[in-house]
Design a protein around this motif. Structure first.
Motif, PDB file in Angstrom:
ATOM      1  N   PHE A  96     -23.209   9.688  30.185  1.00  0.00           N
ATOM      2  CA  PHE A  96     -23.842   8.839  28.569  1.00  0.00           C
ATOM      3  C   PHE A  96     -22.894   7.584  29.424  1.00  0.00           C
ATOM      4  CE2 PHE A  96     -24.945   7.069  25.446  1.00  0.00           C
ATOM      5  CZ  PHE A  96     -26.836   6.442  25.547  1.00  0.00           C
ATOM      6  N   LEU A  97     -21.477   7.774  29.048  1.00  0.00           N
ATOM      7  CA  LEU A  97     -20.688   7.004  28.365  1.00  0.00           C
ATOM      8  C   LEU A  97     -20.023   6.345  29.732  1.00  0.00           C
ATOM      9  CD1 LEU A  97     -18.568   8.536  25.793  1.00  0.00           C
ATOM     10  CD2 LEU A  97     -20.691   6.639  25.485  1.00  0.00           C
ATOM     11  N   GLU A  98     -20.427   6.575  30.924  1.00  0.00           N
ATOM     12  CA  GLU A  98     -20.269   6.037  31.936  1.00  0.00           C
ATOM     13  C   GLU A  98     -21.549   5.343  32.119  1.00  0.00           C
ATOM     14  OE1 GLU A  98     -20.524   7.288  36.892  1.00  0.00           O
ATOM     15  OE2 GLU A  98     -19.425   8.846  35.307  1.00  0.00           O
ATOM     16  N   GLY A  99     -22.451   5.327  32.268  1.00  0.00           N
ATOM     17  CA  GLY A  99     -23.185   4.529  31.993  1.00  0.00           C
ATOM     18  C   GLY A  99     -23.395   3.491  31.246  1.00  0.00           C
ATOM     19  N   TRP A 100     -23.005   3.640  29.929  1.00  0.00           N
ATOM     20  CA  TRP A 100     -22.799   2.501  29.175  1.00  0.00           C
ATOM     21  C   TRP A 100     -21.319   1.210  29.483  1.00  0.00           C
ATOM     22  CZ3 TRP A 100     -25.215   1.008  24.291  1.00  0.00           C
ATOM     23  CH2 TRP A 100     -23.996   0.410  23.365  1.00  0.00           C
ATOM     24  N   TYR A 101     -20.407   2.509  29.824  1.00  0.00           N
ATOM     25  CA  TYR A 101     -19.897   0.957  30.313  1.00  0.00           C
ATOM     26  C   TYR A 101     -20.005   0.420  31.857  1.00  0.00           C
ATOM     27  CZ  TYR A 101     -16.246   3.276  26.792  1.00  0.00           C
ATOM     28  OH  TYR A 101     -15.828   3.834  25.773  1.00  0.00           O
ATOM     29  N   LEU A 102     -20.269   1.134  32.869  1.00  0.00           N
ATOM     30  CA  LEU A 102     -21.001   0.477  33.977  1.00  0.00           C
ATOM     31  C   LEU A 102     -21.562  -0.963  33.505  1.00  0.00           C
ATOM     32  CD1 LEU A 102     -20.848   3.106  36.321  1.00  0.00           C
ATOM     33  CD2 LEU A 102     -19.549   1.493  36.462  1.00  0.00           C
TER      34      LEU A 102
END
Length: 462
Positions: A96-102
């Motif tokens: 989830f956080l990877e998608g948020w940052y990208l």
């Protein structure tokens, strides 16, 4: 304004006046603002939730939040954890956080009004997710590195500038950087790189990256680095060849993967070979009918100067073999044919062990960089016949171009070396700008290469 993220699991979680069965659909959103509180409801209805679905939700949430002036976002992962039963808590939160940052990526350094919207602060309820957050930042940073390289204009990322940036990137890391300039290319066995690059005023280079952090022979990553491709003498006639600034997408993927694995303190030996050229029709440019002699004695007649990628990749594969690599993975924006075969969402993957192809497909799905198995057809070797040399770099047929390009490369892989070839020409840009994919390059291949390397390392240890 502060916003609470609510992943919708039942109608009871939505205010009565807004209840609608459609809100359950995956990716649907509902923003409710009442008094001093705001809620963003996200639909999650899907038969099976995957890692990529969770990255999608992370990126989709970020995009929705960016529409409002939000100072703080509060997220409770418990409902998401219930949905993703096949994954552990850390995987779910990290994805989830990877998608948020990208989703926060943009490339606007050359715009006069360079306005970057301040990122809303994401607060996570419950346990401490610091390790998940750190991992997501490391992964997204490596992908954004590849995006940055691909998005640079051709005059701002020449081969010389590329190698300078590599030196700066890895200066204080365990990655050793060796640069071979035009004067040393032939002595080092990079005959094709020298030939392809000599037509441009921008000199060709080869970057060798080594991460020696374990025992055993190295795994080699090879990335095509054509920082601009006009087609050479066989000049391209497409409507917008400005896209050819991204013909170094394979090199960018390898660079990002080495950065990611270095940051993760990967325990093993890695070798990255990145040939860098500008392919244009200058006064010293190579010509159709020229013959190139490779370090292993094979000779290749140039049938088409716009098939330059396979020529320089062959050099890098041979160098990797001489460096005792037991396993070589090459990745390149190699053929338009792969897009005709697979569309824009999945890259083509070839392997000298056909039984492994479906396993590799699953690794791609897990990483978020989708690939689809492609065949190596031995009979197509006859299409690379030359009357003058051992091989021609151009197929005699207009069909199956991605396969014949892979077959060309196979001639340079030794029998005692495992080999994977990834044709990513169709995925260097996102197939659609949505969730965590923004305008510009996709960053494809960084996660895929890192996963392949780590999986291969695990299989060796076991």
């Amino acid at each position: 304004m502060n916003v609470q993220i609510v992943l919708v699991g039942s109608l009871s979680e939505i205010p009565k006046s807004y209840r609608n069965e459609n809100i359950f659909l995956f990716g649907k959103t509902l923003f409710v603002h009442k008094e001093n509180e705001a809620y963003l409801y996200l639909g999650t209805k899907k038969d099976r939730i995957t890692r990529e679905d969770i990255r999608y939700l992370g990126g989709h949430t970020r995009r929705q939040i960016n529409k409002w002036n939000v100072e703080e976002v509060n997220m409770d992962f418990q409902s998401l954890l219930k949905l993703a039963k096949e994954m552990n808590e850390k995987e779910v939160v990290t994805c989830f956080l990877e998608g948020w940052y990208l989703a926060g990526y943009n490339f606007n350094k050359y715009k006069q009004k360079n306005v970057n919207k301040q990122m809303s602060q994401l607060k996570m309820k419950g346990e401490s997710y610091d390790t998940c957050n750190d991992m997501a930042i490391i992964r997204s940073r490596a992908i954004n590195t590849a995006r940055d390289f691909c998005n640079e204009p051709a005059n701002k990322l020449t081969p010389e500038i590329y190698v300078k940036r590599l030196k700066e990137m890895f200066e204080d890391t365990k990655v050793e950087v060796e640069i071979i300039d035009i004067n040393g290319l032939e002595d080092a066995g990079f005959h094709a790189v020298h030939v392809v690059g000599k037509g441009s005023s921008r000199s060709p280079y080869v970057a060798i990256l080594r991460l020696n952090n374990g025992a055993g022979d190295p795994i080699a990553l090879v990335g095509k680095g054509v920082t601009f491709d006009s087609g050479g003498t066989n000049v391209k006639t497409g409507r917008d060849i400005g896209e050819m600034k991204m013909d170094m997408g394979g090199a960018a993927a390898v660079t990002g993967a080495i950065q990611l694995l270095s940051d993760l303190d990967y325990k093993g030996n890695l070798l990255a070979v990145i040939p860098l050229v500008v392919n244009v029709a200058g006064e010293e440019a190579y010509l159709p009918s020229d013959v190139i002699t490779y370090r292993n004695g094979l000779t290749v007649e140039v049938g088409n100067t716009d098939a330059e990628g396979r020529l320089i990749l062959a050099d890098a594969i041979l160098y990797s073999t001489a460096a005792k690599a037991k396993y070589i993975i090459d990745i390149a924006t190699l053929t338009g044919s792969i897009g005709h075969a697979l569309g824009l969402k999945k890259a083509g993957i070839f392997c000298d062990d056909e039984d492994r192809l479906w396993e590799l497909k699953e690794i791609g799905a897990r990483s978020g960089d989708y690939v689809w198995p492609m065949p190596l057809v031995e009979d197509y070797q006859s299409l690379l016949k030359s009357d003058t040399a051992d091989l021609n770099n151009m197929s005699a047929s207009i069909y199956g171009g991605a396969i014949t390009a892979a077959m060309f490369l196979k001639n340079f892989v030794s029998d005692d070396c495992r080999w994977i070839h990834i044709d990513m020409a169709n995925t260097v840009r996102p197939w659609k700008e949505e969730c965590y994919y923004t305008a510009g390059a996709s960053g494809f291949g960084v996660r895929l290469l890192a996963e392949l390397v780590q999986c291969e390392r695990i299989s060796d240890v076991n």
